[in-house]
Write a protein that holds these residues in place. Structure first.
Motif, mmCIF file in Angstrom:
data_model
loop_
_atom_site.group_PDB
_atom_site.id
_atom_site.type_symbol
_atom_site.label_atom_id
_atom_site.label_comp_id
_atom_site.label_asym_id
_atom_site.label_seq_id
_atom_site.Cartn_x
_atom_site.Cartn_y
_atom_site.Cartn_z
ATOM 1 N N ASP A 1 -26.895 7.664 12.034
ATOM 2 C CA ASP A 1 -27.803 7.245 10.964
ATOM 3 C C ASP A 1 -29.147 7.961 11.071
ATOM 4 N N PHE A 2 -29.645 8.081 12.294
ATOM 5 C CA PHE A 2 -30.914 8.775 12.522
ATOM 6 C C PHE A 2 -30.830 10.218 12.052
ATOM 7 N N VAL A 3 -29.763 10.913 12.416
ATOM 8 C CA VAL A 3 -29.597 12.312 12.014
ATOM 9 C C VAL A 3 -29.468 12.418 10.499
ATOM 10 N N ALA A 4 -28.739 11.488 9.880
ATOM 11 C CA ALA A 4 -28.580 11.520 8.420
ATOM 12 C C ALA A 4 -29.926 11.315 7.725
ATOM 13 N N ARG A 5 -30.719 10.388 8.218
ATOM 14 C CA ARG A 5 -32.036 10.151 7.611
ATOM 15 C C ARG A 5 -32.964 11.326 7.853
ATOM 16 N N LEU A 6 -32.859 11.937 9.037
ATOM 17 C CA LEU A 6 -33.707 13.075 9.375
ATOM 18 C C LEU A 6 -33.377 14.276 8.497
ATOM 19 N N SER A 7 -32.105 14.425 8.155
ATOM 20 C CA SER A 7 -31.690 15.559 7.332
ATOM 21 C C SER A 7 -31.861 15.288 5.836
ATOM 22 N N GLY A 8 -32.394 14.132 5.485
ATOM 23 C CA GLY A 8 -32.702 13.845 4.092
ATOM 24 C C GLY A 8 -31.615 13.165 3.303
ATOM 25 N N ARG A 9 -30.547 12.727 3.959
ATOM 26 C CA ARG A 9 -29.474 12.052 3.229
ATOM 27 C C ARG A 9 -29.795 10.586 2.977
ATOM 28 N N TRP B 1 -20.151 14.571 12.644
ATOM 29 C CA TRP B 1 -20.337 15.299 13.893
ATOM 30 C C TRP B 1 -21.394 14.662 14.783
ATOM 31 N N PRO B 2 -22.523 14.172 14.248
ATOM 32 C CA PRO B 2 -23.497 13.523 15.140
ATOM 33 C C PRO B 2 -22.912 12.299 15.850
ATOM 34 N N PHE B 3 -22.124 11.506 15.144
ATOM 35 C CA PHE B 3 -21.502 10.330 15.763
ATOM 36 C C PHE B 3 -20.579 10.754 16.897
ATOM 37 N N ARG B 4 -19.725 11.724 16.619
ATOM 38 C CA ARG B 4 -18.755 12.167 17.625
ATOM 39 C C ARG B 4 -19.432 12.862 18.805
ATOM 40 N N ALA B 5 -20.488 13.628 18.526
ATOM 41 C CA ALA B 5 -21.199 14.304 19.622
ATOM 42 C C ALA B 5 -21.859 13.281 20.534
ATOM 43 N N TYR B 6 -22.481 12.264 19.964
ATOM 44 C CA TYR B 6 -23.142 11.248 20.793
ATOM 45 C C TYR B 6 -22.107 10.413 21.541
ATOM 46 N N LEU B 7 -20.972 10.187 20.916
ATOM 47 C CA LEU B 7 -19.877 9.481 21.595
ATOM 48 C C LEU B 7 -19.441 10.254 22.840
ATOM 49 N N LEU B 8 -19.323 11.566 22.713
ATOM 50 C CA LEU B 8 -18.972 12.396 23.865
ATOM 51 C C LEU B 8 -20.069 12.350 24.928
ATOM 52 N N TRP B 9 -21.331 12.361 24.473
ATOM 53 C CA TRP B 9 -22.452 12.300 25.403
ATOM 54 C C TRP B 9 -22.452 10.973 26.184
#
Length: 168
Positions: A52-60, A77-85
């Motif tokens: 959600d943070f990335v989506a808001r940051l990118s203007g969505r 991709w942000p959700f999946r990347a953070y899940l991996l992290w």
């Protein structure tokens, strides 16, 4: 009581001796359920907050009800990347035989997060975007400030007290 998973089984044995087999089994089932739901809740919830943070940051902007219900953010991709992290660094430390190091790292990160949370709540709950009747009063602001300050001191102390030379 031993440490680690053997201590949990020993505690179950003690409960069985004192209160019966059903109590011991309910305790172990309850412990598993609590641990599992806490793990899954954090794993999913924090990853979703990051997406959600990335989506808001990118203007969505803010997600609409249909988007939330469709699971679009969970496939991003942000959700999946953070899940991996959230998944692999702790597993590496665990398989490296350093679970204590993992606890220290998450303790330090948690102590650093709470002052940020208190400051964010003070900012959000006093902003003009919050309706006047829902804004914090002086007592709430003071308590949040004290809590934020306390956790900031604890964070600095925890970082300061660590034997960082032996840690890495």
């Amino acid at each position: 009581i031993a440490s680690g998973d053997k201590g949990l089984i020993q505690l179950g044995d003690i409960l069985e001796e004192e209160y019966g087999s059903a109590t011991a089994k309910f305790f172990l089932i309850g412990f598993f359920a609590t641990s599992f739901t806490s793990l899954i809740g954090v794993w999913h919830g924090v990853s979703l907050m990051f997406a959600d943070f990335v989506a808001r940051l990118s203007g969505r902007g803010q997600a609409k009800g249909e988007e939330v219900a469709s699971g679009t953010r969970e496939r991003s991709w942000p959700f999946r990347a953070y899940l991996l992290w959230l998944t692999f660094p702790p597993m590496i430390l665990l398989f490296e035989g350093q679970p204590f190091r993992l606890i220290i790292i998450y303790g330090v990160l948690g102590a650093a997060f709470l002052p940020f949370l208190a400051g964010t709540l003070i900012w959000l709950l006093n902003s003009p975007r919050t309706p006047r009747e829902w804004r914090n009063g002086p007592v709430s602001n003071a308590m949040l400030a004290v809590a934020g300050l306390l956790f900031l001191v604890l964070c600095v102390k925890q970082i300061w007290d660590q034997p960082w030379g032996e840690f890495f």
